[in-house]
Write an enzyme that holds these catalytic residues in place. Structure first.
Site, PDB file in Angstrom:
ATOM      1  N   LYS A  93      35.341 -40.228  -5.913  1.00  0.00           N
ATOM      2  CA  LYS A  93      35.013 -41.431  -6.693  1.00  0.00           C
ATOM      3  C   LYS A  93      35.173 -42.642  -5.799  1.00  0.00           C
ATOM      4  O   LYS A  93      35.994 -42.648  -4.877  1.00  0.00           O
ATOM      5  CB  LYS A  93      35.974 -41.549  -7.879  1.00  0.00           C
ATOM      6  CG  LYS A  93      35.469 -42.422  -8.992  1.00  0.00           C
ATOM      7  CD  LYS A  93      34.363 -41.709  -9.761  1.00  0.00           C
ATOM      8  CE  LYS A  93      34.205 -42.183 -11.156  1.00  0.00           C
ATOM      9  NZ  LYS A  93      33.677 -41.144 -12.033  1.00  0.00           N
TER      10      LYS A  93
ATOM     11  N   GLY B  98      32.019 -48.898 -26.785  1.00  0.00           N
ATOM     12  CA  GLY B  98      31.277 -48.953 -25.513  1.00  0.00           C
ATOM     13  C   GLY B  98      29.798 -48.779 -25.795  1.00  0.00           C
ATOM     14  O   GLY B  98      29.384 -47.789 -26.405  1.00  0.00           O
TER      15      GLY B  98
ATOM     16  N   GLY C 267      27.299 -49.173 -23.309  1.00  0.00           N
ATOM     17  CA  GLY C 267      26.590 -49.114 -22.029  1.00  0.00           C
ATOM     18  C   GLY C 267      25.582 -47.981 -22.092  1.00  0.00           C
ATOM     19  O   GLY C 267      25.200 -47.521 -23.181  1.00  0.00           O
ATOM     20  N   ASN C 268      25.174 -47.513 -20.940  1.00  0.00           N
ATOM     21  CA  ASN C 268      24.173 -46.456 -20.857  1.00  0.00           C
ATOM     22  C   ASN C 268      24.547 -45.251 -21.731  1.00  0.00           C
ATOM     23  O   ASN C 268      23.785 -44.831 -22.605  1.00  0.00           O
ATOM     24  CB  ASN C 268      24.017 -46.066 -19.377  1.00  0.00           C
ATOM     25  CG  ASN C 268      23.014 -44.969 -19.170  1.00  0.00           C
ATOM     26  OD1 ASN C 268      21.951 -44.970 -19.793  1.00  0.00           O
ATOM     27  ND2 ASN C 268      23.332 -44.006 -18.322  1.00  0.00           N
ATOM     28  N   ALA C 269      25.770 -44.730 -21.532  1.00  0.00           N
ATOM     29  CA  ALA C 269      26.180 -43.521 -22.248  1.00  0.00           C
ATOM     30  C   ALA C 269      26.349 -43.784 -23.742  1.00  0.00           C
ATOM     31  O   ALA C 269      25.823 -43.036 -24.572  1.00  0.00           O
ATOM     32  CB  ALA C 269      27.474 -42.982 -21.651  1.00  0.00           C
ATOM     33  N   GLY C 270      27.063 -44.844 -24.087  1.00  0.00           N
ATOM     34  CA  GLY C 270      27.333 -45.151 -25.493  1.00  0.00           C
ATOM     35  C   GLY C 270      26.055 -45.382 -26.289  1.00  0.00           C
ATOM     36  O   GLY C 270      25.900 -44.874 -27.402  1.00  0.00           O
ATOM     37  N   TYR C 271      25.120 -46.118 -25.708  1.00  0.00           N
ATOM     38  CA  TYR C 271      23.895 -46.430 -26.441  1.00  0.00           C
ATOM     39  C   TYR C 271      23.049 -45.180 -26.717  1.00  0.00           C
ATOM     40  O   TYR C 271      22.694 -44.895 -27.873  1.00  0.00           O
ATOM     41  CB  TYR C 271      23.061 -47.489 -25.692  1.00  0.00           C
ATOM     42  CG  TYR C 271      21.643 -47.569 -26.204  1.00  0.00           C
ATOM     43  CD1 TYR C 271      21.398 -47.850 -27.556  1.00  0.00           C
ATOM     44  CD2 TYR C 271      20.553 -47.320 -25.378  1.00  0.00           C
ATOM     45  CE1 TYR C 271      20.100 -47.882 -28.058  1.00  0.00           C
ATOM     46  CE2 TYR C 271      19.262 -47.350 -25.871  1.00  0.00           C
ATOM     47  CZ  TYR C 271      19.033 -47.621 -27.212  1.00  0.00           C
ATOM     48  OH  TYR C 271      17.760 -47.627 -27.713  1.00  0.00           O
TER      49      TYR C 271
END
Ligand code: GLU
Length: 417
Positions: A108, A220, A222-226
């Site tokens: 990471k 959240g 963002g990309n994942a949450g949406y």
């Protein structure tokens, strides 16, 4: 926000490993090696800002364990990035890659910066500067970065381009989450959310009552949450609360995430979305819902608010959103948690598919990608479930047990124990 002062995510990661290791009486030689990253690089690199001044940025890249393959994991751009956080995230990647069985160790990276305060050209320079600084230790067979919090396909494109300029070779497999035009995989943009969606499907199958009129709160956007909210809404679930870093909205009768997305784009915030009540991030976490989905940052559910959590199930889409102390409290309350290393593994699974396609120079259809992703997530879920029954353990500990067994075997073959 429930975020506490000084919760060290690396200490949390170590506790999670130790808990599982104790249950299976893991060889201490293996355990000791897994409690520290193999390599951590700290870089300070100068960037000329738009006003002509030079600013020095600090970044990190942590490579936790290479026994199962090259290290792999995203790069985060965030003002709160610390070395301990990057070390924790690389540790979680080792376990995620092992539990979902992709041939990688964990890595990471992070840069301390707020992309929201940078111009597009400053962001490009930071992305390129960081890659120049870590170029020696990455490569398609060494360590393969990808997007993470506040980085996206444009950042990956600049990073790939900088790396290829340095090496003088085409090297699409050095980074994943790239634009399709530069060798990205179809479906990578939705991969984390699709993985979490398949996990939620399996959770429903396991507890069939949860599927009916399921109320869901997502922290959240963002990309994942949406995408996840959208998928769940489109398959008949009731999304009753959504939040982003500035706060959230709640409506008992539910909301359409696509409409919320457009509203946020037009208004800059979720606040005031029709027929909803404004709530804080902590209010969202404490709502009485069937499924709570933390999809933002780590340390959101701590010993301070864990006793107030009312959800029946938690699907962790963020990395490390629940501290070990909070984990115990939720366990005692009978709340079932599907751990991050399983629920958000869809991203790295499709990153793996992207890397395979780059290595082959042969590209798959989105349908093929999704079929393969679903297969992998279902299998991972079933294997973790099996371990949880066998060891009478929570899903988190079971996931760590499964990952540890695979790591132990590869480390022993290499003579590391
Ligand atoms: N940043 C994502 C994660 O935490 C994806 C990593 C990757 O695709 O390598 O899993």
């Amino acid at each position: 926000m429930a975020k506490e002062e000084k919760i060290d995510p690396f200490e949390n990661a170590k506790k999670q490993i130790e808990k599982a290791a104790e249950k299976v009486s893991l060889d201490p030689n293996i355990l000791n090696q897994l409690l520290m990253p193999e390599k951590v690089l700290v870089v300070n690199f100068p960037i000329r800002m738009d006003d002509g001044k030079i600013k020095v940025f600090t970044g990190f890249r942590s490579q936790h364990n290479k026994s199962r393959g090259p290290t792999k994991g995203g790069i985060r751009f965030h003002p709160d990035v610390t070395i301990e956080e990057v070390m924790a995230l690389s540790t979680w990647m080792t376990f995620k890659n092992s539990v979902i069985d992709v041939p990688y160790g964990g890595g990471k990276g992070g840069v301390i910066c707020n992309p929201k305060d940078l111009s597009v050209s400053e962001l490009e320079h930071v992305s390129r500067g960081y890659i120049r600084a870590i170029a020696q230790i990455i490569g398609p067979k060494k360590d393969i970065p990808a997007p993470d919090v506040y980085t996206n396909q444009n950042v990956m494109a600049w990073m790939l381009d900088e790396y290829e300029k340095l090496t003088g070779e085409s090297s699409p497999g050095v980074i994943t989450g790239k634009p399709i035009e530069l060798g990205g995989s179809l479906g990578r943009d939705k991969a984390t959310s699709m993985g979490a969606f398949y996990v939620t499907e399996k959770l429903c199958e396991l507890n069939n009552k949860v599927c009916k009129n399921t109320s869901i709160a997502i922290q959240g956007f963002g990309n994942a949450g949406y995408y996840l909210a959208k998928m769940l809404y489109e398959t008949g679930h009731n999304i009753i609360a959504i939040s982003d870093s500035k706060g959230g909205i709640y409506s008992k009768k539910g909301m359409d995430p696509t409409e919320v997305y457009h509203y946020k784009n037009n208004n800059g915030s979720l606040k005031g979305f029709p027929e909803t009540k404004n709530i804080t991030n902590n209010d969202l976490l404490e709502l009485d819902v069937d499924i709570l989905i933390p999809a933002a940052l780590e340390n959101q559910i701590t010993d301070k608010n864990a006793k107030n959590i009312k959800a029946k199930y938690v699907v962790e889409v963020a990395n490390g959103p629940i501290t070990p102390k909070a984990d115990e409290i939720l366990d005692e309350k009978g709340i079932m948690i599907i751990p991050d290393i399983l629920s958000n593994s869809g991203g790295v699974v499709v990153s793996y598919f992207e890397w395979v396609q780059n290595n082959l120079g042969y590209y798959w259809s989105e349908e093929e990608v999704m079929v393969k992703l679903k297969e992998k997530i279902y299998k991972g879920f079933d294997e973790v479930h099996k371990q949880s029954i066998e060891h009478k353990a929570s899903f988190r500990t079971a996931a760590y047990i499964l990952a540890l067994a695979r790591l132990e075997r590869s480390m022993k073959f290499r003579g590391q124990a």
